[in-house]
Enzyme design. Structure first.
Site, PDB file in Angstrom:
ATOM      1  N   ASN A   1       1.476 -17.311   6.386  1.00  0.00           N
ATOM      2  CA  ASN A   1       1.071 -16.913   5.030  1.00  0.00           C
ATOM      3  C   ASN A   1       1.991 -15.767   4.613  1.00  0.00           C
ATOM      4  O   ASN A   1       1.791 -14.632   5.031  1.00  0.00           O
ATOM      5  CB  ASN A   1      -0.396 -16.468   5.055  1.00  0.00           C
ATOM      6  CG  ASN A   1      -0.859 -15.923   3.717  1.00  0.00           C
ATOM      7  OD1 ASN A   1      -0.157 -16.046   2.707  1.00  0.00           O
ATOM      8  ND2 ASN A   1      -2.035 -15.299   3.705  1.00  0.00           N
ATOM      9  N   TRP A   2       2.986 -16.111   3.822  1.00  0.00           N
ATOM     10  CA  TRP A   2       3.995 -15.105   3.461  1.00  0.00           C
ATOM     11  C   TRP A   2       3.478 -14.109   2.423  1.00  0.00           C
ATOM     12  O   TRP A   2       4.138 -13.118   2.140  1.00  0.00           O
ATOM     13  CB  TRP A   2       5.262 -15.796   2.942  1.00  0.00           C
ATOM     14  CG  TRP A   2       5.988 -16.611   3.977  1.00  0.00           C
ATOM     15  CD1 TRP A   2       5.608 -16.833   5.279  1.00  0.00           C
ATOM     16  CD2 TRP A   2       7.230 -17.319   3.804  1.00  0.00           C
ATOM     17  NE1 TRP A   2       6.528 -17.636   5.912  1.00  0.00           N
ATOM     18  CE2 TRP A   2       7.532 -17.949   5.037  1.00  0.00           C
ATOM     19  CE3 TRP A   2       8.115 -17.483   2.728  1.00  0.00           C
ATOM     20  CZ2 TRP A   2       8.680 -18.725   5.213  1.00  0.00           C
ATOM     21  CZ3 TRP A   2       9.248 -18.253   2.905  1.00  0.00           C
ATOM     22  CH2 TRP A   2       9.536 -18.866   4.136  1.00  0.00           C
ATOM     23  N   LYS A   3       2.348 -14.401   1.825  1.00  0.00           N
ATOM     24  CA  LYS A   3       1.766 -13.530   0.782  1.00  0.00           C
ATOM     25  C   LYS A   3       2.806 -13.265  -0.307  1.00  0.00           C
ATOM     26  O   LYS A   3       3.619 -14.126  -0.609  1.00  0.00           O
ATOM     27  CB  LYS A   3       1.217 -12.244   1.408  1.00  0.00           C
ATOM     28  CG  LYS A   3       0.265 -12.541   2.566  1.00  0.00           C
ATOM     29  CD  LYS A   3      -0.538 -11.363   3.025  1.00  0.00           C
ATOM     30  CE  LYS A   3      -1.423 -11.782   4.180  1.00  0.00           C
ATOM     31  NZ  LYS A   3      -2.323 -10.755   4.634  1.00  0.00           N
TER      32      LYS A   3
ATOM     33  N   HIS B   1      -8.689 -16.886   0.345  1.00  0.00           N
ATOM     34  CA  HIS B   1      -8.195 -15.762   1.148  1.00  0.00           C
ATOM     35  C   HIS B   1      -8.930 -14.485   0.740  1.00  0.00           C
ATOM     36  O   HIS B   1      -9.222 -14.274  -0.439  1.00  0.00           O
ATOM     37  CB  HIS B   1      -6.686 -15.588   0.951  1.00  0.00           C
ATOM     38  CG  HIS B   1      -6.103 -14.661   1.968  1.00  0.00           C
ATOM     39  ND1 HIS B   1      -6.211 -13.295   1.858  1.00  0.00           N
ATOM     40  CD2 HIS B   1      -5.466 -14.893   3.140  1.00  0.00           C
ATOM     41  CE1 HIS B   1      -5.653 -12.740   2.924  1.00  0.00           C
ATOM     42  NE2 HIS B   1      -5.193 -13.687   3.711  1.00  0.00           N
TER      43      HIS B   1
ATOM     44  N   GLU C   1      -7.978 -11.562   0.353  1.00  0.00           N
ATOM     45  CA  GLU C   1      -7.304 -10.736  -0.657  1.00  0.00           C
ATOM     46  C   GLU C   1      -7.641 -11.238  -2.056  1.00  0.00           C
ATOM     47  O   GLU C   1      -7.709 -10.458  -3.005  1.00  0.00           O
ATOM     48  CB  GLU C   1      -5.790 -10.724  -0.391  1.00  0.00           C
ATOM     49  CG  GLU C   1      -5.464  -9.814   0.799  1.00  0.00           C
ATOM     50  CD  GLU C   1      -4.239 -10.207   1.596  1.00  0.00           C
ATOM     51  OE1 GLU C   1      -3.429 -11.019   1.126  1.00  0.00           O
ATOM     52  OE2 GLU C   1      -4.106  -9.698   2.736  1.00  0.00           O
TER      53      GLU C   1
ATOM     54  N   GLU D   1     -10.849 -15.179   9.208  1.00  0.00           N
ATOM     55  CA  GLU D   1     -10.020 -13.995   9.020  1.00  0.00           C
ATOM     56  C   GLU D   1     -10.908 -12.777   8.757  1.00  0.00           C
ATOM     57  O   GLU D   1     -11.283 -12.526   7.604  1.00  0.00           O
ATOM     58  CB  GLU D   1      -9.074 -14.206   7.829  1.00  0.00           C
ATOM     59  CG  GLU D   1      -8.119 -15.361   8.017  1.00  0.00           C
ATOM     60  CD  GLU D   1      -6.794 -15.132   7.300  1.00  0.00           C
ATOM     61  OE1 GLU D   1      -5.758 -15.320   7.939  1.00  0.00           O
ATOM     62  OE2 GLU D   1      -6.807 -14.723   6.126  1.00  0.00           O
TER      63      GLU D   1
ATOM     64  N   GLY E   1      -3.841  -7.293   8.210  1.00  0.00           N
ATOM     65  CA  GLY E   1      -2.814  -6.316   7.854  1.00  0.00           C
ATOM     66  C   GLY E   1      -3.081  -4.909   8.377  1.00  0.00           C
ATOM     67  O   GLY E   1      -2.444  -3.950   7.958  1.00  0.00           O
TER      68      GLY E   1
ATOM     69  N   SER F   1      -3.850  -9.705  11.834  1.00  0.00           N
ATOM     70  CA  SER F   1      -2.995  -8.962  12.761  1.00  0.00           C
ATOM     71  C   SER F   1      -2.694  -9.760  14.032  1.00  0.00           C
ATOM     72  O   SER F   1      -2.645  -9.196  15.122  1.00  0.00           O
ATOM     73  CB  SER F   1      -3.615  -7.599  13.102  1.00  0.00           C
ATOM     74  OG  SER F   1      -3.732  -6.815  11.931  1.00  0.00           O
TER      75      SER F   1
ATOM     76  N   GLY G   1       0.075 -13.618   8.950  1.00  0.00           N
ATOM     77  CA  GLY G   1       0.627 -12.908   7.792  1.00  0.00           C
ATOM     78  C   GLY G   1       1.905 -12.188   8.166  1.00  0.00           C
ATOM     79  O   GLY G   1       2.994 -12.764   8.208  1.00  0.00           O
ATOM     80  N   GLY G   2       1.788 -10.892   8.468  1.00  0.00           N
ATOM     81  CA  GLY G   2       2.950 -10.048   8.741  1.00  0.00           C
ATOM     82  C   GLY G   2       3.931 -10.640   9.743  1.00  0.00           C
ATOM     83  O   GLY G   2       5.149 -10.652   9.503  1.00  0.00           O
TER      84      GLY G   2
HETATM   85  P1  PGA Z   1      -1.915 -10.465   8.860  1.00  0.00           P
HETATM   86  O1  PGA Z   1      -2.468 -11.416   7.684  1.00  0.00           O
HETATM   87  O2  PGA Z   1      -1.465 -11.395   9.970  1.00  0.00           O
HETATM   88  O3  PGA Z   1      -0.767  -9.705   8.236  1.00  0.00           O
HETATM   89  O4  PGA Z   1      -3.034  -9.588   9.263  1.00  0.00           O
HETATM   90  C1  PGA Z   1      -3.159 -12.608   7.961  1.00  0.00           C
HETATM   91  C2  PGA Z   1      -3.637 -13.213   6.679  1.00  0.00           C
HETATM   92  O5  PGA Z   1      -4.079 -12.469   5.790  1.00  0.00           O
HETATM   93  O6  PGA Z   1      -3.603 -14.455   6.498  1.00  0.00           O
END
Ligand code: PGA
Length: 257
Positions: A9-11, A95, A97, A167, A173, A213, A234-235
Site C-alpha cells: 500500500n504505497w499510500k 483503510h 486512514e 490493521e 505507521g 508496521s 505500507g512503509g
Molecule cells: P504501515 O502501513 O506498514 O506503514 O504501518 C500499513 C497500512 O496502513 O496499510
C-alpha cells in the site's frame, strides 16, 4: 492451503518515475516466482505507468480506493470500472486512514465493496481497532462491528473475491507492530465471524492479511501464524529490498509443515 499474499500500500507516496522504478525493482526481484501472490497499490495517477512496469509479471495491480457509482457527476471520484480499465485487479477499501481522516462509515464502505465486486475487482477490506479501543478491551467488539457491517449483503460466493486486512490503527505507521500472538488472536476472531456470516468453507478459504508496521524485522513470525495469510505493507513496501524480503518470508512460511 491458502496461498500467502503480500500487497504494498504505497499510500500518497512516490512520483511517476520513482513508482515505476519501485515496481520494476519488485518485478526483477521476484524473478517470475508465483509461489506468493504479490500486488502493488500505487496512487491513482500512477496506475497506468506502474501497470506497464509490471506487465507480463506475476505482480498484480491494486488501487487504494474507489467510489460506488459507475459514472456521472461525481467530481474527483473514481469508479470501479475505471480501475478495471486501468488494469487493476484489487482495490483497498475501508483503510483506517480513510475511516478516521475522511470519516468514511461502515455503510459507505459496504456500498463501495458491492460496487467494486460487481465490476470484477477483488476487495481488500481493512478493519482494526484504535489504541483506546484495545486498551478498553473492545478489540473484538470493534472487529465484530466492522466485519459484520462490511459484509452486509456479501454471500458465501462473493466473499471469495474478498481479502480482509486486519490493521490495528495503533500499529499503522507507528513502528509498533502488533505481536504475532495479538495478530493471530484477531485473525482467528475475524475468521470465526466470517464463518458465522458466510459459512465455514468460505471462511476457511479467506485470505486475512496483517497490516501495521510490518517490516522484515517482525514479519517472519507474523506470517508463520496459522490465520495470518500475508501482509498489507505500507512503509516497508516503498523499499524494494524490504518488500521483497517480506515476500521471501511468506514463501518460507508456506514451506513449513
Ligand atoms: P504501515 O502501513 O506498514 O506503514 O504501518 C500499513 C497500512 O496502513 O496499510
Amino acid at each position: 492451503m491458502r496461498k500467502k499474499f503480500i500487497a504494498g500500500n504505497w499510500k500518497m507516496n512516490t512520483t511517476a518515475l520513482s513508482g515505476e522504478l519501485l515496481a520494476a525493482a519488485i518485478v526483477k526481484g521476484l524473478g517470475g516466482d508465483t509461489s506468493v501472490q504479490v500486488a502493488v497499490c500505487p496512487p491513482f495517477p500512477y496506475l497506468f505507468r506502474v501497470g506497464q512496469a509490471i506487465q507480463g509479471s506475476p505482480v498484480a495491480l491494486g488501487a487504494q480506493n474507489c467510489y460506488h457509482e459507475k459514472s456521472g457527476a461525481f467530481t474527483g471520484e473514481v469508479s470501479p470500472d475505471m480501475l478495471v480499465d486501468a488494469g487493476c485487479q484489487y482495490v483497498i477499501l475501508g483503510h483506517s486512514e480513510r475511516r478516521h481522516k475522511l470519516r468514511e462509515s461502515d455503510g459507505f464502505i459496504n456500498k463501495k465493496t458491492h460496487a467494486a465486486l460487481a465490476a470484477g475487482l477483488r476487495v481488500i477490506l481493512c478493519v482494526g481497532e484504535t489504541l483506546e479501543e484495545r486498551e478498553g478491551n473492545k478489540t473484538n467488539q470493534v472487529l465484530d462491528e466492522q466485519v459484520t457491517a462490511g459484509l452486509i449483503g456479501i454471500t458465501s460466493q462473493t466473499v471469495r473475491n474478498m481479502v480482509i486486512a486486519y490493521e490495528p490503527v495503533w500499529a499503522i505507521g507507528t513502528g509498533r507492530s502488533a505481536t504475532a500472538a495479538q495478530a493471530q488472536a484477531a485473525h482467528a476472531f475475524i475468521r470465526n465471524r466470517v464463518a458465522a456470516l458466510c459459512g465455514p468453507p468460505a471462511a476457511a478459504e479467506l485470505v486475512i492479511l496483517y497490516g501495521g508496521s510490518a517490516t522484515p524485522q517482525v514479519a517472519e513470525e507474523l506470517v508463520r501464524q496459522p490465520d495470518i495469510d500475508g501482509g498489507l505493507i505500507g512503509g516497508a513496501s516503498l523499499k524494494p529490498d524490504d518488500f521483497l524480503s517480506i515476500v521471501a518470508m511468506a514463501k518460507r512460511a508456506m514451506a513449513l509443515p
